[in-house]
Design an enzyme around this catalytic site. Structure first.
Site, PDB file in Angstrom:
ATOM      1  CG  HIS A  61      -6.120   5.716 -11.471  1.00  0.00           C
ATOM      2  ND1 HIS A  61      -5.435   5.522 -12.651  1.00  0.00           N
ATOM      3  CD2 HIS A  61      -5.244   5.447 -10.477  1.00  0.00           C
ATOM      4  CE1 HIS A  61      -4.194   5.152 -12.379  1.00  0.00           C
ATOM      5  NE2 HIS A  61      -4.051   5.098 -11.070  1.00  0.00           N
TER       6      HIS A  61
ATOM      7  CG  HIS B 250       0.376  -0.821 -15.184  1.00  0.00           C
ATOM      8  ND1 HIS B 250       1.407  -1.283 -14.393  1.00  0.00           N
ATOM      9  CD2 HIS B 250      -0.210   0.190 -14.488  1.00  0.00           C
ATOM     10  CE1 HIS B 250       1.430  -0.585 -13.268  1.00  0.00           C
ATOM     11  NE2 HIS B 250       0.456   0.307 -13.302  1.00  0.00           N
TER      12      HIS B 250
END
Length: 417
Positions: free
Chosen positions: A387, A255
């Site tokens: 992703h 993150h």
């Protein structure tokens, strides 16, 4: 500096555009069976077959609309029908016809869960945005409803932040507040603003980023993820189950990388109206994630989480963290031209090729152990292309506009012949 050539600066073994294009299409091919018989996206196993014993998730369904919608813009055979099938799940089985909004999931027995999450609804906005750009049937209605629900239920105008979760009937909000839903709300807001032309969404994204601009320097680049209802920081949440896939204890390395990239997209979107400090904070987050997370325990790869002093807690290597590292390095190089970012970009693609990309069974291994062997303690199967697909696209595109609009403006982003 927003036009630096990554491939001119990267080492010779860095993937070129033709390889990135081929990998993107290979990944989308793995997901060709994803549409669930009831609508939406199924959970895929290691070979890309639907696991119908698992729920249909709104977040996976929305990501499926997003990546296959982009695939349609790229001219990938079958991508438009796959995206449309997943979108039908957002129009049907996953939508709450009684109270509005979307269930987090619907079980194999057809029963929905009882929560309405900001995380899931942010991805519905992203899916709706991409679907509109791709021209999918029903996309305009999904995006209109998603933005309305988000504004009414999840956006806190007074604070410029988001509410994380409600019960099914929108009666009571959960006390938890989270940075993960905040991050993906910002991502979705950039896309919604680009697609609708309504700048209020970009301004809201800037307000969300203000929280990270405050937190990052206060915690030396390790972002707290969990908060109480008054946004008080909770550094101890889930210490007893630190490998939670959505709410892990400690600092989540991936993150930090993802926020680093998103802050640069925000800066490029807003231009002169961008908040001060976005680039500096992006660099702080990136450098901290790399220092704490990469090769942290004697083997290559990013650890999943660290404690608040930067010591590894969960040592599994998640595929999405490497993908976000690749994308963040590319974004920083495009913004600054720093050669070290190009070197990192090449290094992490080499790691992905050596350890994550599964040429035999398809897609990428979603989880590796600390010795870089495939395992499935947190992420069984291969349910998510989001992703990895974005890691093949973002290095070839400008920092703004957002992904689907940028691909459409590129004319399909064809690799050089």
């Amino acid at each position: 500096m927003d036009d630096a050539s990554l491939h001119d600066a990267a080492p010779d073994d860095a993937p070129d555009d033709a390889w990135l294009d081929a990998e993107c299409r290979r990944l989308l091919g793995f997901g060709r069976r994803v549409v669930h018989p009831r609508g939406g996206a199924a959970w895929l196993d290691d070979d890309g077959a639907p696991d119908l014993g698992r729920p249909v998730h709104t977040w996976i369904t929305s990501r499926t609309v997003h990546v296959h919608g982009i695939g349609a813009l790229l001219g990938v055979d079958g991508a438009a029908s796959t995206a449309a099938g997943a979108l039908d799940g957002l129009r049907g089985v996953l939508r709450d016809p009684e109270h509005g909004g979307w269930f987090g999931e619907v079980g194999p027995d057809g029963e929905p869960d009882d929560t309405k999450s900001c995380y899931a609804h942010a991805f519905v906005m992203l899916a709706g945005s991409t679907a509109v750009v791709a021209g999918l049937p029903g996309a305009d209605d999904v995006l209109a409803e998603a933005t309305q629900v988000f504004e009414e239920r999840f956006w806190d105008e007074d604070l410029g932040r988001v509410v994380d979760e409600w019960d099914r009937s929108w009666t009571t909000p959960a006390p938890y507040r989270g940075l993960n839903s905040t991050m993906h709300s910002l991502e979705a807001m950039l896309a919604v603003g680009d697609v609708t032309g309504d700048g209020v969404w970009h301004r809201r994204a800037a307000r969300l980023a203000g929280l990270v601009l405050e937190l990052a320097p206060s915690y030396d680049g390790r972002l707290p993820e969990h908060f109480g209802p008054d946004w008080s920081v909770d550094l101890e949440l889930n210490r007893d189950r630190p490998d939670d896939p959505f709410k892990p204890y400690g600092a989540t390395v991936g993150h930090g990388l993802e926020w680093s990239r998103l802050l640069l997209h925000l800066e490029a979107t807003l231009g002169d109206a961008a908040p001060a400090g976005l680039l500096d904070t992006s660099r702080l987050l990136f450098d901290r994630a790399v220092a704490d997370g990469w090769h942290a325990d004697g083997a290559p790869g990013f650890v999943y989480t660290t404690d608040w002093e930067g010591r590894p807690v969960v040592r599994q290597r998640m595929h999405w963290v490497v993908a976000e590292g690749i994308a963040a390095a590319a974004a920083l190089h495009r913004r600054t031209g720093e050669e070290d970012d190009a070197r990192r970009y090449a290094e992490w693609w080499a790691y992905a090729r050596d350890h994550l990309i599964d040429l035999e069974r398809g897609s990428w291994h979603h989880e590796l152990d600390a010795a870089n062997r495939p395992q499935a303690s947190v992420w069984p199967g291969k349910p998510d292309l989001y992703h990895a697909v974005q890691a093949t696209l973002l290095p070839r595109l400008p920092l703004a506009p957002s992904l689907a609009r940028a691909v459409a403006m590129s004319g399909g982003l064809r690799a050089p012949a």
